[in-house]
Design a protein around this motif. Sequence first.
Motif, PDB file in Angstrom:
ATOM      1  N   ASP A   1      -6.546  19.200   3.330  1.00  0.00           N
ATOM      2  CA  ASP A   1      -6.521  19.260   1.863  1.00  0.00           C
ATOM      3  C   ASP A   1      -7.882  19.618   1.296  1.00  0.00           C
ATOM      4  O   ASP A   1      -8.136  19.454   0.114  1.00  0.00           O
ATOM      5  N   ARG A   2      -8.779  20.145   2.158  1.00  0.00           N
ATOM      6  CA  ARG A   2     -10.139  20.473   1.729  1.00  0.00           C
ATOM      7  C   ARG A   2     -10.298  21.973   1.557  1.00  0.00           C
ATOM      8  O   ARG A   2      -9.715  22.768   2.304  1.00  0.00           O
ATOM      9  N   LEU A   3     -11.103  22.377   0.565  1.00  0.00           N
ATOM     10  CA  LEU A   3     -11.367  23.777   0.268  1.00  0.00           C
ATOM     11  C   LEU A   3     -12.862  24.035   0.242  1.00  0.00           C
ATOM     12  O   LEU A   3     -13.635  23.228  -0.274  1.00  0.00           O
ATOM     13  N   LEU A   4     -13.268  25.186   0.785  1.00  0.00           N
ATOM     14  CA  LEU A   4     -14.675  25.575   0.812  1.00  0.00           C
ATOM     15  C   LEU A   4     -14.750  27.092   0.845  1.00  0.00           C
ATOM     16  O   LEU A   4     -13.970  27.750   1.538  1.00  0.00           O
ATOM     17  N   GLY A   5     -15.692  27.668   0.092  1.00  0.00           N
ATOM     18  CA  GLY A   5     -15.862  29.116   0.055  1.00  0.00           C
ATOM     19  C   GLY A   5     -16.961  29.588   0.984  1.00  0.00           C
ATOM     20  O   GLY A   5     -18.027  28.973   1.061  1.00  0.00           O
ATOM     21  N   LEU A   6     -16.712  30.690   1.695  1.00  0.00           N
ATOM     22  CA  LEU A   6     -17.718  31.325   2.546  1.00  0.00           C
ATOM     23  C   LEU A   6     -18.043  32.703   1.997  1.00  0.00           C
ATOM     24  O   LEU A   6     -17.141  33.468   1.653  1.00  0.00           O
ATOM     25  N   VAL A   7     -19.335  33.032   1.922  1.00  0.00           N
ATOM     26  CA  VAL A   7     -19.748  34.355   1.476  1.00  0.00           C
ATOM     27  C   VAL A   7     -19.657  35.336   2.641  1.00  0.00           C
ATOM     28  O   VAL A   7     -20.154  35.058   3.736  1.00  0.00           O
ATOM     29  N   MET A   8     -18.998  36.474   2.415  1.00  0.00           N
ATOM     30  CA  MET A   8     -18.935  37.555   3.389  1.00  0.00           C
ATOM     31  C   MET A   8     -19.286  38.856   2.682  1.00  0.00           C
ATOM     32  O   MET A   8     -19.083  38.993   1.467  1.00  0.00           O
TER      33      MET A   8
ATOM     34  N   MET B   1     -13.869  40.223   9.230  1.00  0.00           N
ATOM     35  CA  MET B   1     -14.927  40.190   8.227  1.00  0.00           C
ATOM     36  C   MET B   1     -16.176  40.910   8.746  1.00  0.00           C
ATOM     37  O   MET B   1     -16.330  41.161   9.942  1.00  0.00           O
ATOM     38  N   ARG B   2     -17.066  41.191   7.799  1.00  0.00           N
ATOM     39  CA  ARG B   2     -18.409  41.679   8.135  1.00  0.00           C
ATOM     40  C   ARG B   2     -19.414  40.821   7.401  1.00  0.00           C
ATOM     41  O   ARG B   2     -19.249  40.501   6.225  1.00  0.00           O
ATOM     42  N   LEU B   3     -20.480  40.432   8.116  1.00  0.00           N
ATOM     43  CA  LEU B   3     -21.552  39.627   7.524  1.00  0.00           C
ATOM     44  C   LEU B   3     -22.873  40.075   8.124  1.00  0.00           C
ATOM     45  O   LEU B   3     -23.078  39.964   9.347  1.00  0.00           O
TER      46      LEU B   3
END
Length: 477
Positions: A95-102, A22-24
């Motif tokens: 069973d957990r979901l989370l979004g990360l901005v990249m 990834m790039r951030l």
Amino acid sequence: MTDHETESGTGGRRAPIDVGLMRLCGYDLAIRADSIREVVPLPDTLHADFSGTGACFGTIMIRGRAIPVLDIAGHLGFARPSRATGVVVVLREGDRLLGLVMDMVSGLARIAADDVQPLTGVADGQRSLVASGFLHGQALFGLIDQAAIFTLPGVTHAVEVGKDERRTVDVRGAVVLVSVADTQIAIDTGFVVATVPGDTIMPSPEPAGPWMGVVRYLDREVPVIDDLALLGLTGRAAEGARGAVVIVQLAEDRMLGLKIDRIRRILPLGFGSLHPLSRELGGQLPLFRGAVVDHEARQSLMLDHDAVRECAVLRTIAALTRRTGKTIADRPGETHAGSSQAYVVFRTGAGHGAASLASVKQIVPFPVDAAPTRLAGSTLCAIASYDGAPLPLFDFADAPVVAGMAGRMIIVVESDGAFNGLVVEKLETVARTVPQPRPGTSQGQFIHTQVDGQSVAVTVCDLARQVRLLAGSMAIT
């Protein structure tokens, strides 16, 4: 040997790990690939985060599920100029979901576990989000600790419900999904002989009959129908040369062509469940045995090929199949009962290729939400999502510019236990025929089929080998 070392084949070294690159904010980061559920474009506007903690700055909706989105730039001390563009990497932890901005996903890599080195320690009793890193090429990548992401104070997450979405795919069959007069129909590929272009239909000898014309397939003239009333539905395929004709086999010498508006995709039988029709609907539609659900939760009525074969009207029309006496079929590739195989024929840009349908997991249109990659000299052109996991897309169509991918198709292939996608220019046909050895060589096969009304010889491709060759251009270590 410790429990984190492989049993054999590595000389005591720990097993390598696959990571997404990834790039951030101008920095290189990586996340373990088995923690990435999917990658989607960052929408212009996020939905509200109602947690009240302020830790997440919004929520994204994916197939009806609300998933909180977190921007970790501030946690890492990065200065973000704007959030105008980018992607959301959806992480799975249990069973957990989370979004990360990249800002972008730049590719996939296989890293030797021994090359991953610690970068920081635990500070103030809180785990660091980037506690290790590795060199890849000339860059130092920080490896994100996904477990630490989920333990950040105030961060909320979505919860998977029901069965794991990555359920086992039943690969004993596949279906062709087609559209006719806004009706979605699924046809078992074992029932399909071939597909031919709609502009090859010739006038029917009986214009007033229930069949619209005939198409020539190898040495036969096959009657074609376009009226869904013959299947118990309403509507007709579009008039003119547009669309295609799906040829099905009712008996050894009886074939029937169904004029369709377009082929939507090919997917494994059982990828979505086959839902039985209600008693009332089943009574009205005796030629269908249920509804197939695809990736987009769209339902397609699935033809019951046994019922179609027993339908008196359709059998009567199919009985009009006749041999033309031409010699096109008197070639090494002529189809013989009990010895033929189903092949998908596609255009690669430079020419045509064919592959055994049994080696194909699915064929889908190029997704508009695929995340483009920017690896110089690589055939990896984008990353999409397949069954909840990242799907690398390799260019097999001589068209590496993602902006020009509209209308192209993806052949999903399993290679070395992982799914990969081959981007081809278009799907030409599904043909049932007998492979022949290539002249003058002990390796390789070809098939005879029809493309654009012409009989052609097409080389049979080993898709798994092709994936390995294209992936090798990434110089994965």
